[in-house]
Design a protein around this motif. Structure first.
Motif, mmCIF file in Angstrom:
data_model
loop_
_atom_site.group_PDB
_atom_site.id
_atom_site.type_symbol
_atom_site.label_atom_id
_atom_site.label_comp_id
_atom_site.label_asym_id
_atom_site.label_seq_id
_atom_site.Cartn_x
_atom_site.Cartn_y
_atom_site.Cartn_z
ATOM 1 N N PRO A 20 3.847 4.049 6.390
ATOM 2 C CA PRO A 20 4.534 2.899 5.801
ATOM 3 C C PRO A 20 5.181 3.250 4.471
ATOM 4 O O PRO A 20 4.646 4.015 3.674
ATOM 5 C CB PRO A 20 3.425 1.867 5.611
ATOM 6 N N ASN A 49 6.192 -4.494 4.251
ATOM 7 C CA ASN A 49 5.155 -3.546 4.648
ATOM 8 C C ASN A 49 3.862 -3.929 3.950
ATOM 9 O O ASN A 49 3.847 -4.160 2.740
ATOM 10 C CB ASN A 49 5.551 -2.119 4.258
ATOM 11 N N THR A 63 3.989 -3.714 9.644
ATOM 12 C CA THR A 63 5.340 -3.930 9.135
ATOM 13 C C THR A 63 5.904 -5.189 9.766
ATOM 14 O O THR A 63 5.847 -5.354 10.984
ATOM 15 C CB THR A 63 6.253 -2.727 9.454
#
Length: 186
Positions: A20, A49, A63
């Motif tokens: 991420p 995120n 996400t």
């Protein structure tokens, strides 16, 4: 297999790891993370995120496929109603939000719809957190990204959090810190 057209080189890629984006924001925090459970919410332009760090180690993430661009677009769409030939950029919408109104052709739009739109997006984020990270109230929550400034009032009614210093640039700062750390270890 990737070919470099300027040279006759073939690269074989055996493994790819995706992580991420908000990992960068985590590494922008210049504090000891041992013994701390951090839930980091990075509200960017195109995505949100959310990542969990336990004792400074990445644990899990999710996400969301919306971000501040979507929020501003929705506000812009509402603002355009009844305003013939109106086209508002994101910068225009932010400026009018700060002013609390748009004056168009002599008519005042007090933008009452803005809080509802911001609340809807904040609720989406909170509902995702509750579903993916049910122990979220046990975590220290931190916000990063440009959307942190936009949504912090709405999020604060349901979450207790701190905004990371330099939140807009936190990912870039963190990835720089990681690169410099990697450089120093060589």
């Amino acid at each position: 297999c990737i070919r470099d057209r300027s040279k006759d080189i073939i690269y074989n890629i055996n493994s790819v790891k995706v992580f991420p984006e908000c990992l960068g924001a985590f590494y922008s925090i210049n504090e000891d993370m041992e013994g701390r459970d951090i839930l980091l919410i990075d509200i960017g332009g195109g995505t949100v995120n959310i990542a969990l760090f336990i004792d400074g180690e990445y644990e899990d993430s999710t996400t969301l496929d919306f971000g501040t661009i979507d929020i501003l677009r929705k506000i812009s769409d509402k603002a355009k109603k009844g305003k013939e030939e109106a086209t508002f950029s994101s910068e225009d919408i932010i400026k009018y939000m700060k002013r609390g109104k748009i004056v168009w052709d002599g008519k005042v739009d007090n933008m009452e719809y803005v809080n509802g739109i911001l609340n809807d997006f904040a609720d989406k984020i909170i509902n995702q957190i509750k579903g993916k990270f049910p122990l979220y109230k046990a975590y220290e929550i931190m916000l990063s990204g440009g959307g942190a400034d936009l949504l912090q009032d709405q999020l604060s009614s349901n979450l207790s959090f701190n905004v990371i210093p330099n939140n807009v640039f936190a990912n870039a700062i963190g990835f720089y810190n990681v690169a410099m750390g990697a450089d120093m270890d060589e």
